[in-house]
Design a protein around this motif. Structure first.
Motif, PDB file in Angstrom:
ATOM      1  N   HIS A 195       0.815  -1.217   0.000  1.00 59.96           N
ATOM      2  CA  HIS A 195       0.000   0.000   0.000  1.00 59.96           C
ATOM      3  C   HIS A 195       0.851   1.271   0.000  1.00 59.96           C
ATOM      4  O   HIS A 195       0.417   2.299  -0.533  1.00 59.96           O
ATOM      5  CB  HIS A 195      -0.966  -0.016   1.186  1.00 59.96           C
ATOM      6  N   ILE A 196       2.054   1.206   0.555  1.00 58.52           N
ATOM      7  CA  ILE A 196       2.977   2.339   0.430  1.00 58.52           C
ATOM      8  C   ILE A 196       3.309   2.558  -1.036  1.00 58.52           C
ATOM      9  O   ILE A 196       3.262   3.684  -1.547  1.00 58.52           O
ATOM     10  CB  ILE A 196       4.262   2.085   1.243  1.00 58.52           C
ATOM     11  N   GLU A 197       3.635   1.466  -1.733  1.00 58.12           N
ATOM     12  CA  GLU A 197       4.017   1.563  -3.145  1.00 58.12           C
ATOM     13  C   GLU A 197       2.865   2.079  -3.991  1.00 58.12           C
ATOM     14  O   GLU A 197       3.078   2.816  -4.964  1.00 58.12           O
ATOM     15  CB  GLU A 197       4.482   0.197  -3.641  1.00 58.12           C
ATOM     16  N   SER A 198       1.666   1.704  -3.602  1.00 56.90           N
ATOM     17  CA  SER A 198       0.485   2.121  -4.348  1.00 56.90           C
ATOM     18  C   SER A 198       0.169   3.599  -4.157  1.00 56.90           C
ATOM     19  O   SER A 198      -0.590   4.180  -4.941  1.00 56.90           O
ATOM     20  CB  SER A 198      -0.720   1.278  -3.898  1.00 56.90           C
ATOM     21  N   ASN A 199       0.776   4.217  -3.136  1.00 57.83           N
ATOM     22  CA  ASN A 199       0.453   5.613  -2.807  1.00 57.83           C
ATOM     23  C   ASN A 199       1.686   6.509  -2.771  1.00 57.83           C
ATOM     24  O   ASN A 199       1.726   7.490  -2.029  1.00 57.83           O
ATOM     25  CB  ASN A 199      -0.256   5.663  -1.456  1.00 57.83           C
ATOM     26  N   LEU A 200       2.683   6.187  -3.584  1.00 57.70           N
ATOM     27  CA  LEU A 200       3.928   6.964  -3.556  1.00 57.70           C
ATOM     28  C   LEU A 200       3.726   8.437  -3.898  1.00 57.70           C
ATOM     29  O   LEU A 200       4.505   9.283  -3.453  1.00 57.70           O
ATOM     30  CB  LEU A 200       4.952   6.348  -4.527  1.00 57.70           C
ATOM     31  N   LEU A 201       2.707   8.733  -4.669  1.00 60.03           N
ATOM     32  CA  LEU A 201       2.467  10.131  -5.047  1.00 60.03           C
ATOM     33  C   LEU A 201       1.530  10.839  -4.074  1.00 60.03           C
ATOM     34  O   LEU A 201       1.194  12.002  -4.277  1.00 60.03           O
ATOM     35  CB  LEU A 201       1.873  10.210  -6.459  1.00 60.03           C
ATOM     36  N   ASN A 202       1.142  10.138  -3.027  1.00 61.82           N
ATOM     37  CA  ASN A 202       0.220  10.722  -2.049  1.00 61.82           C
ATOM     38  C   ASN A 202       0.919  10.987  -0.725  1.00 61.82           C
ATOM     39  O   ASN A 202       2.049  10.563  -0.497  1.00 61.82           O
ATOM     40  CB  ASN A 202      -0.965   9.775  -1.819  1.00 61.82           C
TER      41      ASN A 202
END
Length: 350
Positions: free
Chosen positions: A251-258
């Motif tokens: 989930h960190i990888e999925s939200n790198l731009l957030n």
């Protein structure tokens, strides 16, 4: 990697050709067209075609016209004509078009295999490299290794970008990665059709424009989007086998731009923030916040080196509070300010 186009309107012949080509050229991406118009569209859309099989008697425009159009666009393409007609005038016209071979149907498998290998001059060492690359892609996707996938994918993108000023060649290695990814997703079923189409659009962009400072961020962003869609689908099939730290990293990888918080990720990993923080550091060797910073700084380095985005724009795209905060974090992690880092890496000679 070889781009091979088969122009054939008989489905049985088409499937037979595809099967034989796949067997004798391991690192082939096969494109098919059942009409002359579809063949011309492929000629326009594909940046490079290594070999084309053309049935002369396809619906208009006919095979002769397709070959003539191809020769205007790409004189290096190897052309193999397949036809059931052995009329001398047709043969003579084929020779005038400088086709590489002329095969009468039905074509024996041994004859076709020999013709393909001879015409393409297949490099076995490159074929082995492709097999290894194919396996790497399959392993990362099948394991749902989202962080590893991003590391692999953006390393390939950076490698494609590093030569843009020195060469007019398309970033072939990166395109190979994407096309092999398409092939692997095709083997996983119809639910990945949207991902495959998205990848095809990225490949077309790279064929047409290469990777430049102006479009680097656009391509990276598209890769982030398609990776998100791909791994969300993979996650659904294997989530029960992931421990909570692996789920957190996903989930960190999925939200790198957030803007990522411990509370948000803990909720998605189904554990308390305090417990996740302790277990995360024990498992990865890095604190939760430091891990996120490292992942974002990796993207920032690539954007500083290969894109023309301004420093404050990079900070905003990666969801840092402001440019000054980003500069402090970047310098703390790397020992150098973003602007100095950009100046140093851009000063590398071709």
């Amino acid at each position: 990697m070889y781009n091979i186009v088969i122009v054939e309107d008989e489905s049985i012949e088409l499937e037979s050709l595809k099967r034989i080509v796949s067997r004798c050229v391991d690192n082939a991406v096969i494109h098919e067209a059942s009409t002359g118009n579809k063949a011309i569209q492929l000629i326009d859309n594909l940046g490079k075609i290594d070999m084309m099989f053309v049935d002369i008697n396809i619906p208009l425009p006919n095979g002769n016209q397709v070959i003539e159009y191809l020769k205007q666009k790409n004189t290096d393409t190897k052309v193999i004509v397949t036809t059931a007609n052995d009329d001398f005038d047709i043969v003579r016209h084929m020779l005038s078009l400088k086709v590489d071979d002329y095969l009468l149907k039905p074509v024996k498998q041994s004859t076709l295999t020999e013709t393909i290998l001879k015409t393409l001059q297949v490099d076995e060492s490159k074929a082995n490299e492709t097999r290894e690359l194919r396996q790497t892609i399959a392993d990362l996707i099948n394991r749902c290794d989202y962080p590893g996938w991003h590391t692999f994918l953006f390393s390939a993108l950076d490698a494609a970008s590093s030569g843009h000023a020195c060469s007019d060649e398309h970033p072939k290695a990166m395109i190979d990665v994407l096309e092999l990814t398409q092939q692997h997703l095709a083997s996983l079923g119809e639910k990945f059709v949207s991902c495959r189409n998205h990848i095809a659009a990225i490949v077309q962009t790279m064929h047409q424009h290469k990777v430049t400072p102006h479009n680097y961020w656009q391509i990276m962003n598209q890769l982030l989007e398609v990776s998100h869609a791909l791994f969300e689908l993979m996650m659904k099939s294997i989530s029960g086998n992931m421990d909570f730290v692996a789920r957190a990293r996903f989930h960190i990888e999925s939200n790198l731009l957030n803007n990522i918080t411990l509370d948000d990720i803990a909720a998605r990993a189904f554990v308390s923030p305090c417990y996740l923080s302790r277990a995360f550091k024990k498992s990865t060797g890095a604190g939760f916040s430091n891990y996120i910073t490292t992942r974002k700084i990796t993207l920032a380095k690539s954007l500083l080196q290969f894109s023309d985005l301004k420093v404050n724009t990079i900070a905003l795209e990666l969801s840092w509070q402001d440019a000054n905060y980003f500069c402090r974090i970047f310098k703390k992690e790397t020992g150098i300010a973003p602007s100095d880092y950009r100046r140093i890496v851009s000063g590398e000679a071709c």
